[in-house]
Scaffold this motif. Structure first.
Motif, PDB file in Angstrom:
ATOM      1  N   LEU A 162       0.828  -1.207   0.000  1.00  0.00           N
ATOM      2  CA  LEU A 162       0.000   0.000   0.000  1.00  0.00           C
ATOM      3  C   LEU A 162       0.864   1.259   0.000  1.00  0.00           C
ATOM      4  O   LEU A 162       0.594   2.199  -0.749  1.00  0.00           O
ATOM      5  CB  LEU A 162      -0.941  -0.003   1.206  1.00  0.00           C
ATOM      6  N   ARG A 163       1.914   1.270   0.824  1.00  0.00           N
ATOM      7  CA  ARG A 163       2.805   2.437   0.888  1.00  0.00           C
ATOM      8  C   ARG A 163       3.384   2.760  -0.494  1.00  0.00           C
ATOM      9  O   ARG A 163       3.414   3.916  -0.917  1.00  0.00           O
ATOM     10  CB  ARG A 163       3.949   2.183   1.878  1.00  0.00           C
ATOM     11  N   ARG A 164       3.825   1.720  -1.186  1.00  0.00           N
ATOM     12  CA  ARG A 164       4.388   1.919  -2.520  1.00  0.00           C
ATOM     13  C   ARG A 164       3.340   2.500  -3.475  1.00  0.00           C
ATOM     14  O   ARG A 164       3.623   3.432  -4.235  1.00  0.00           O
ATOM     15  CB  ARG A 164       4.934   0.605  -3.065  1.00  0.00           C
ATOM     16  N   ALA A 165       2.127   1.973  -3.425  1.00  0.00           N
ATOM     17  CA  ALA A 165       1.063   2.460  -4.306  1.00  0.00           C
ATOM     18  C   ALA A 165       0.677   3.899  -3.975  1.00  0.00           C
ATOM     19  O   ALA A 165       0.429   4.706  -4.867  1.00  0.00           O
ATOM     20  CB  ALA A 165      -0.149   1.532  -4.230  1.00  0.00           C
ATOM     21  N   VAL A 166       0.635   4.244  -2.701  1.00  0.00           N
ATOM     22  CA  VAL A 166       0.324   5.621  -2.293  1.00  0.00           C
ATOM     23  C   VAL A 166       1.455   6.552  -2.727  1.00  0.00           C
ATOM     24  O   VAL A 166       1.206   7.636  -3.270  1.00  0.00           O
ATOM     25  CB  VAL A 166       0.062   5.703  -0.773  1.00  0.00           C
ATOM     26  N   ASP A 167       2.709   6.121  -2.505  1.00  0.00           N
ATOM     27  CA  ASP A 167       3.860   6.936  -2.920  1.00  0.00           C
ATOM     28  C   ASP A 167       3.852   7.196  -4.419  1.00  0.00           C
ATOM     29  O   ASP A 167       4.258   8.267  -4.872  1.00  0.00           O
ATOM     30  CB  ASP A 167       5.180   6.267  -2.513  1.00  0.00           C
ATOM     31  N   ASP A 168       3.392   6.209  -5.190  1.00  0.00           N
ATOM     32  CA  ASP A 168       3.296   6.359  -6.642  1.00  0.00           C
ATOM     33  C   ASP A 168       2.048   7.138  -7.064  1.00  0.00           C
ATOM     34  O   ASP A 168       1.801   7.310  -8.256  1.00  0.00           O
ATOM     35  CB  ASP A 168       3.253   4.980  -7.322  1.00  0.00           C
ATOM     36  N   GLN A 169       1.254   7.568  -6.106  1.00  0.00           N
ATOM     37  CA  GLN A 169      -0.019   8.255  -6.341  1.00  0.00           C
ATOM     38  C   GLN A 169      -0.975   7.414  -7.186  1.00  0.00           C
ATOM     39  O   GLN A 169      -1.782   7.939  -7.950  1.00  0.00           O
ATOM     40  CB  GLN A 169       0.211   9.625  -6.963  1.00  0.00           C
ATOM     41  N   ALA A 170      -0.888   6.097  -6.991  1.00  0.00           N
ATOM     42  CA  ALA A 170      -1.752   5.161  -7.702  1.00  0.00           C
ATOM     43  C   ALA A 170      -2.954   4.752  -6.850  1.00  0.00           C
ATOM     44  O   ALA A 170      -3.900   4.161  -7.362  1.00  0.00           O
ATOM     45  CB  ALA A 170      -0.959   3.920  -8.101  1.00  0.00           C
ATOM     46  N   VAL A 171      -2.891   5.058  -5.573  1.00  0.00           N
ATOM     47  CA  VAL A 171      -3.965   4.773  -4.617  1.00  0.00           C
ATOM     48  C   VAL A 171      -4.135   6.018  -3.753  1.00  0.00           C
ATOM     49  O   VAL A 171      -3.155   6.701  -3.438  1.00  0.00           O
ATOM     50  CB  VAL A 171      -3.624   3.535  -3.742  1.00  0.00           C
ATOM     51  N   ARG A 172      -5.350   6.287  -3.398  1.00  0.00           N
ATOM     52  CA  ARG A 172      -5.644   7.448  -2.549  1.00  0.00           C
ATOM     53  C   ARG A 172      -4.809   7.420  -1.274  1.00  0.00           C
ATOM     54  O   ARG A 172      -4.625   6.374  -0.659  1.00  0.00           O
ATOM     55  CB  ARG A 172      -7.123   7.449  -2.176  1.00  0.00           C
ATOM     56  N   ALA A 173      -4.350   8.572  -0.855  1.00  0.00           N
ATOM     57  CA  ALA A 173      -3.480   8.688   0.307  1.00  0.00           C
ATOM     58  C   ALA A 173      -4.199   8.395   1.623  1.00  0.00           C
ATOM     59  O   ALA A 173      -3.554   8.059   2.624  1.00  0.00           O
ATOM     60  CB  ALA A 173      -2.851  10.080   0.357  1.00  0.00           C
ATOM     61  N   ASP A 174      -5.527   8.493   1.644  1.00  0.00           N
ATOM     62  CA  ASP A 174      -6.248   8.268   2.894  1.00  0.00           C
ATOM     63  C   ASP A 174      -6.611   6.798   3.131  1.00  0.00           C
ATOM     64  O   ASP A 174      -7.189   6.457   4.155  1.00  0.00           O
ATOM     65  CB  ASP A 174      -7.504   9.140   2.957  1.00  0.00           C
ATOM     66  N   VAL A 175      -6.247   5.910   2.213  1.00  0.00           N
ATOM     67  CA  VAL A 175      -6.530   4.482   2.363  1.00  0.00           C
ATOM     68  C   VAL A 175      -5.508   3.883   3.324  1.00  0.00           C
ATOM     69  O   VAL A 175      -4.306   4.138   3.209  1.00  0.00           O
ATOM     70  CB  VAL A 175      -6.470   3.754   0.997  1.00  0.00           C
TER      71      VAL A 175
END
Length: 188
Positions: free
Chosen positions: A133-146
């Protein structure tokens, strides 16, 4: 298990094998008394090795949970789409939760970040998923509030809600696809 007599280690392994079979058919509510009877030991022996139902279930799922955690590491280290990697791992976790009746119950016993011990199923699954999840959030591929708690609550909820359907995998996949649509960085 080190330091135990060889007969105690054999009892443990045999009880665990019987418990795995019982949990596979009965889910998290598998009877400790039936496990003891099938294993040919007293229920006190089962409880000596596994003092709580949660401890028994944790032991039953430990090896497969480790495989899921290794899979998360592999997906995280790949140079692939970070959102796709997260979704693939969550789908695999859901599939195993449906196939191994009772895992969703184990994951729902305690809030992941609040009370889970580091080596519990919930703790190790949470840590493995958090790295994806951290990687996906860092890549802005997943919402930051998840949060990983959000995602695992979804998986547990879908698994528990669909496990008694005639075709649980199909119903779970549909619910999963609907939930995943809300993970987009641009989602509302």
């Amino acid at each position: 298990m080190t330091g135990q007599r060889s007969d105690a280690r054999r009892n443990y392994a045999h009880i665990l094998a019987v418990a795995e079979a019982e949990v596979a058919t009965q889910g998290a509510q598998a009877s400790v008394e039936r496990i003891a009877r099938v294993a040919g030991v007293g229920s006190a022996t089962v409880r000596r090795h596994f003092p709580t139902r949660k401890a028994l279930l944790e032991a039953v799922f430990k090896q497969r949970v480790q495989v899921l955690c290794e899979r998360a590491q592999t997906l995280r280290d790949d140079e692939n789409d970070s959102r796709a990697a997260l979704v693939e791992w969550l789908r695999e976790l859901l599939a195993y939760s449906l196939a191994a009746r009772g895992l969703a119950d184990v994951l729902s016993y305690e809030p992941l970040q609040d009370e889970a011990t580091q080596d519990s199923c919930a703790g190790v699954i949470g840590a493995a998923g958090a790295s994806l999840l951290r990687r996906a959030v860092d890549d802005q591929a997943v919402r930051a509030d998840v949060t990983i708690d959000d995602l695992l609550t979804l998986i547990v909820g879908i698994a528990l809600a669909t496990e008694n359907y005639t075709d649980p995998a199909a119903h779970a996949e549909r619910a999963f696809r609907l939930a995943v649509a809300g993970l987009d960085a641009t989602g509302t």
